[in-house]
Design an enzyme around this catalytic site. Structure first.
Site, PDB file in Angstrom:
ATOM      1  N   HIS A 380     -10.544   8.799   5.702  1.00  0.00           N
ATOM      2  CA  HIS A 380      -9.436   7.992   5.190  1.00  0.00           C
ATOM      3  C   HIS A 380      -9.213   6.775   6.076  1.00  0.00           C
ATOM      4  O   HIS A 380      -9.078   6.919   7.294  1.00  0.00           O
ATOM      5  CB  HIS A 380      -8.160   8.846   5.126  1.00  0.00           C
ATOM      6  CG  HIS A 380      -7.020   8.136   4.472  1.00  0.00           C
ATOM      7  ND1 HIS A 380      -5.756   8.098   5.002  1.00  0.00           N
ATOM      8  CD2 HIS A 380      -6.955   7.421   3.327  1.00  0.00           C
ATOM      9  CE1 HIS A 380      -4.959   7.388   4.196  1.00  0.00           C
ATOM     10  NE2 HIS A 380      -5.672   6.969   3.182  1.00  0.00           N
ATOM     11  N   HIS A 381      -9.203   5.597   5.466  1.00  0.00           N
ATOM     12  CA  HIS A 381      -8.914   4.356   6.177  1.00  0.00           C
ATOM     13  C   HIS A 381      -7.702   3.703   5.533  1.00  0.00           C
ATOM     14  O   HIS A 381      -7.853   2.872   4.628  1.00  0.00           O
ATOM     15  CB  HIS A 381     -10.098   3.389   6.095  1.00  0.00           C
ATOM     16  CG  HIS A 381     -11.339   3.868   6.787  1.00  0.00           C
ATOM     17  ND1 HIS A 381     -12.560   3.231   6.644  1.00  0.00           N
ATOM     18  CD2 HIS A 381     -11.551   4.915   7.635  1.00  0.00           C
ATOM     19  CE1 HIS A 381     -13.471   3.864   7.388  1.00  0.00           C
ATOM     20  NE2 HIS A 381     -12.881   4.901   7.989  1.00  0.00           N
ATOM     21  N   GLU A 382      -6.502   4.067   5.953  1.00  0.00           N
ATOM     22  CA  GLU A 382      -5.315   3.321   5.522  1.00  0.00           C
ATOM     23  C   GLU A 382      -5.219   2.105   6.430  1.00  0.00           C
ATOM     24  O   GLU A 382      -5.255   2.244   7.656  1.00  0.00           O
ATOM     25  CB  GLU A 382      -4.063   4.187   5.626  1.00  0.00           C
ATOM     26  CG  GLU A 382      -2.754   3.449   5.376  1.00  0.00           C
ATOM     27  CD  GLU A 382      -2.689   2.742   4.018  1.00  0.00           C
ATOM     28  OE1 GLU A 382      -2.760   3.429   3.003  1.00  0.00           O
ATOM     29  OE2 GLU A 382      -2.585   1.488   3.989  1.00  0.00           O
ATOM     30  N   HIS A 450      -7.749   2.650  -2.773  1.00  0.00           N
ATOM     31  CA  HIS A 450      -6.355   2.580  -3.243  1.00  0.00           C
ATOM     32  C   HIS A 450      -5.767   1.207  -2.940  1.00  0.00           C
ATOM     33  O   HIS A 450      -6.214   0.515  -2.039  1.00  0.00           O
ATOM     34  CB  HIS A 450      -5.532   3.683  -2.590  1.00  0.00           C
ATOM     35  CG  HIS A 450      -5.721   4.995  -3.281  1.00  0.00           C
ATOM     36  ND1 HIS A 450      -4.678   5.829  -3.610  1.00  0.00           N
ATOM     37  CD2 HIS A 450      -6.843   5.593  -3.742  1.00  0.00           C
ATOM     38  CE1 HIS A 450      -5.146   6.896  -4.243  1.00  0.00           C
ATOM     39  NE2 HIS A 450      -6.466   6.789  -4.324  1.00  0.00           N
ATOM     40  N   GLU A 469      -7.502   3.292  -7.280  1.00  0.00           N
ATOM     41  CA  GLU A 469      -6.157   3.559  -7.772  1.00  0.00           C
ATOM     42  C   GLU A 469      -5.804   2.403  -8.713  1.00  0.00           C
ATOM     43  O   GLU A 469      -6.396   2.294  -9.776  1.00  0.00           O
ATOM     44  CB  GLU A 469      -5.197   3.716  -6.606  1.00  0.00           C
ATOM     45  CG  GLU A 469      -3.895   4.357  -7.012  1.00  0.00           C
ATOM     46  CD  GLU A 469      -2.931   4.524  -5.866  1.00  0.00           C
ATOM     47  OE1 GLU A 469      -2.198   5.500  -5.854  1.00  0.00           O
ATOM     48  OE2 GLU A 469      -2.883   3.639  -4.983  1.00  0.00           O
ATOM     49  N   GLU A 475       1.290  10.589  -7.461  1.00  0.00           N
ATOM     50  CA  GLU A 475       2.146  10.605  -6.265  1.00  0.00           C
ATOM     51  C   GLU A 475       3.582  10.181  -6.594  1.00  0.00           C
ATOM     52  O   GLU A 475       4.517  10.619  -5.938  1.00  0.00           O
ATOM     53  CB  GLU A 475       1.558   9.701  -5.174  1.00  0.00           C
ATOM     54  CG  GLU A 475       1.495   8.243  -5.558  1.00  0.00           C
ATOM     55  CD  GLU A 475       0.651   7.412  -4.587  1.00  0.00           C
ATOM     56  OE1 GLU A 475      -0.287   7.960  -4.001  1.00  0.00           O
ATOM     57  OE2 GLU A 475       0.946   6.215  -4.455  1.00  0.00           O
TER      58      GLU A 475
HETATM   59  C1  NOJ Z   1      -0.857   5.179  -0.907  1.00  0.00           C
HETATM   60  C2  NOJ Z   1      -1.959   5.934  -1.555  1.00  0.00           C
HETATM   61  O1  NOJ Z   1      -1.980   5.711  -2.936  1.00  0.00           O
HETATM   62  C3  NOJ Z   1      -1.777   7.398  -1.244  1.00  0.00           C
HETATM   63  O2  NOJ Z   1      -2.734   8.146  -1.940  1.00  0.00           O
HETATM   64  C4  NOJ Z   1      -1.869   7.601   0.235  1.00  0.00           C
HETATM   65  O3  NOJ Z   1      -1.566   8.936   0.524  1.00  0.00           O
HETATM   66  C5  NOJ Z   1      -0.874   6.700   0.982  1.00  0.00           C
HETATM   67  N1  NOJ Z   1      -0.961   5.369   0.530  1.00  0.00           N
HETATM   68  C6  NOJ Z   1      -1.140   6.701   2.476  1.00  0.00           C
HETATM   69  O4  NOJ Z   1      -2.358   6.077   2.750  1.00  0.00           O
END
Ligand code: NOJ
Length: 668
Positions: A380-382, A450, A469, A475
């Site tokens: 995961h790369h936020e 996303h 997304e 969510e």
């Molecule tokens: C928004 C993303 O749509 C979600 O899936 C993710 O958990 C959060 N950001 C954190 O990165």
């Protein structure tokens, strides 16, 4: 990926054969079946086009051209040359809603030159398919146009009548995570594409774009209350829409003209107008089902940041890996594994590290554990929208992932702006996302993106771009202030956002209680949660609930069984905003899967199984609502039953309010 070219030598035939007609002021090209005709004309000196289908006007004469910074508009031309060609080929998708895609069109290329001034050049390439059209602009290399700035694209779509549409507004800062609404064309705001219109005769038009490369995303608005839609390109913070240099091409503007919902969903115009795969060996690209440390954070059971309820701990991830291994899921997503989440991560995206794990997340141990269990860890790369920080680490981040056997990465850009000033759908955003996809491809990494720019079919060129997304996903049902997405939401998506490409919607909720945000919840029955795995397409699908909520739930067998890669897709029945019945054939067996969903109304539907192999026997494993199921008052009962069926069977389906039916049609 293999490309089977059936008829390549038909390319570059003369005008007559490819149904292209040329008069001094008017040139036409028609679709291979002759039903759709595109006309290019010069009206009062201005470049225009129109479209007809079976003798009826679909697009009235509409403007083409550009406004440039510091130069005269590029819109007044004369035709220098018209050439035509045709193509009929079949290519195969690495993954998708169907395997074989036919790319069959007639093309007309109109070469234009300004009559006065610097006599700049512009070409417009039109392609007519049996199910719609595409056109794009080409700016050839030329003496008087080198570096230039597009301030406005003048393209219009003059729709002859005020049809109802389904749309989401542009510029709301929510990365397309908005409920679709119905309105007539002249009442539209500035909206995003895909924009779907329904004619009174029950036919459909969808406006969108293909191959968005180094350009800004297209939005549309009605010209002063009329039914003419004008292009609006997402600007940079400077106000410029596109920085360009000749030779240069625009994305394709696309218009699907479908007789019914099945033809709409099965139109491949967008994919066909993208370049063939740049990845020769696609054997490392694999659709997958995954669980994840994710819903727990949205429900506030876990946290992304360090602390007493930190979710992505070594112990917790191992438990999820065990769960995935036991239940035939391919992967486990771990969010909140890396440095940077503590504090306000949306404001401080520049603090994210993509190579440093939190102390309680042992990447080395977990990668070994996952490998032994045959489960993939999904990285995961936020970024918090901090693209400069992310790009500075991109190579190192993917190298780190590869070192630990990570083949899938979910990326994210939660922030109203990228690097605090540019929009996700601007040319800046488009350039960034492309860089990530290309770099990931180099490392053989698949992407689930996303907060993207709206997809435009790039997965044909880069099949490692698996899913995105760009939709109001499940969510929202964990924390939205408006109570959750209404039951009709998912009956609209396949015919709007779904036409832009796969959606990482993340359904699979089995427990609808929400102690932290009791004002909101998933507004479906369990049977509808199952049916969504067939109705909403994605090559990566999540079983999104907490593992404990799947324990001892016989309905989970459907999620275990449902494929994520298909040979064929048929929309059997539906009405946008009311209900959908979709069937898909598994790519790796002779089994079919059926998903039927409804809005807030209960519905009895009859579905003939004529798509099954004639003379063959199938066992239908049916997961359906109980007689008294209701999304609001009684969402949990799922009746599971079996029936022997064949191609002659007509099934009666009873869907509860907010309900659905999911069926495995197992070949004997
Ligand atoms: C928004 C993303 O749509 C979600 O899936 C993710 O958990 C959060 N950001 C954190 O990165």
């Amino acid at each position: 990926m293999k490309h089977i070219v059936i008829n390549f030598n038909l390319m570059l035939l003369v005008c007559l054969l490819c149904a292209c007609n040329s008069k001094p002021e008017e040139n036409t090209v028609s679709s291979p079946d002759g039903k759709i005709v595109i006309t290019f004309l010069v009206k009062e000196g201005k470049a225009c086009y129109s479209v007809g289908k079976e003798g009826e006007t679909v697009i009235n004469p509409s403007r083409l051209g550009f406004a440039l910074n510091g130069e005269p508009d590029m819109a007044v031309f004369e035709v220098k040359k018209v050439s035509c060609s045709t193509l009929d080929e079949v290519w195969q998708q690495a993954w998708g809603e169907e395997i074989d895609v036919r790319n069959h069109y007639n093309e007309m290329k109109v070469e234009l030159q300004e009559k006065v001034g610097e006599k700049r050049l512009l070409n417009i390439v039109f392609r007519a398919f049996d199910d719609g059209i595409g056109f794009r602009y080409e700016f050839p290399e030329q003496a008087h146009l080198k570096d230039f700035e597009i301030m406005d694209e003048l393209t219009e779509f003059a729709i002859p009548q005020n049809y109802p549409t389904w749309s989401i507004p542009a510029y709301k800062g929510e990365y397309y995570e908005i409920l679709y609404r119905q309105s007539s064309i002249n009442q539209l705001d500035t909206v995003c594409t895909p924009l779907t219109l329904e004619t009174p005769g029950g036919k459909y038009l969808t406006l969108h774009e293909a191959n968005l490369t180094d350009y800004a995303a297209m939005n549309l608005y009605p010209v002063s209350g009329t039914t003419t839609l004008k292009t609006d390109l997402t600007p940079w913070s400077t106000g410029v829409k596109v920085y360009a240099q000749t030779p240069f091409v625009s994305p394709w503007r696309t218009l699907i003209l479908a007789d019914d919902l099945n033809q709409l969903v099965n139109s491949r115009i967008m994919l066909n107008l993208n370049e063939p795969s740049k990845i020769e060996d696609t054997s490392w690209i694999r659709p997958a089902k995954y669980a994840g440390i994710w819903w727990g954070m949205h429900l506030k059971k876990y946290s992304w940041e360090q602390g007493p309820i930190h979710g992505a701990t070594t112990k917790n991830v191992k438990a999820y890996i065990d769960f995935a291994a036991t239940h035939h899921l391919n992967g486990v997503l771990a969010e909140g594994w890396n440095e940077g989440w503590d504090g306000d991560w949306v404001a401080n995206g520049h603090l994210f590290s993509f190579t440093e794990a939190y102390p309680d997340f042992d990447m080395d141990e977990l990668s070994k554990y996952a490998a032994v269990k045959g489960v993939e860890i999904i990285g995961h790369h936020e970024t918090g929208g901090a693209t400069i920080n992310y790009e500075s680490q991109l190579e190192a981040a993917f190298a780190y992932d590869k070192k630990y056997g990570i083949n899938y990465v979910k990326t994210g850009y939660v922030n109203n702006f990228l690097d605090k000033k540019e929009r996700h759908s601007s040319q800046y955003g488009v350039r960034h996302y492309r860089k990530v996809i290309e770099t990931a491809a180099k490392y053989h990494i698949m992407i689930d993106n996303h907060e993207p720019v709206m997809p435009t079919g790039l997965q044909r060129t880069y099949p490692n771009l698996m899913t995105q997304e760009g939709v109001r996903g499940q969510e929202y049902d964990a924390w939205s202030k408006d109570g959750g997405s209404p039951p009709e939401h998912t009956t609209i998506l396949p015919f709007t956002r779904g036409l832009a490409g796969p959606m990482d919607f993340t359904f699979g909720t089995f427990d609808f209680t929400n102690s932290v945000n009791p004002q909101t919840r998933v507004q479906t029955t369990i049977a509808k949660q199952l049916a969504l795995y067939v109705v909403i397409y994605s090559p990566l699908q999540m079983a999104s609930d907490l593992p404990e909520n799947y324990l001892n739930k016989p309905a989970f067998a459907f999620i275990e069984a449902v494929p994520v890669d298909w040979e064929k897709t048929i929309v059997k029945d539906g009405k946008i905003g009311d209900f959908v019945v979709t069937v898909r054939k598994d790519k790796h067996s002779n089994n079919w899967f059926l998903g039927a969903i409804t809005d807030e109304n209960a519905r009895n539907l009859q579905v003939d199984l004529s798509f099954l192999d004639k003379g063959a026997g199938y066992t239908a494993k049916i997961f359906r609502d109980a007689a008294d199921s209701h999304w609001q008052t009684n969402p949990y009962p799922v009746v599971i039953e079996e029936k022997e069926v064949s191609a002659d069977t007509v099934l009666d389906l009873s869907l509860a309010p907010g309900g659905g039916t999911a069926i495995i049609l197992e070949a004997k």
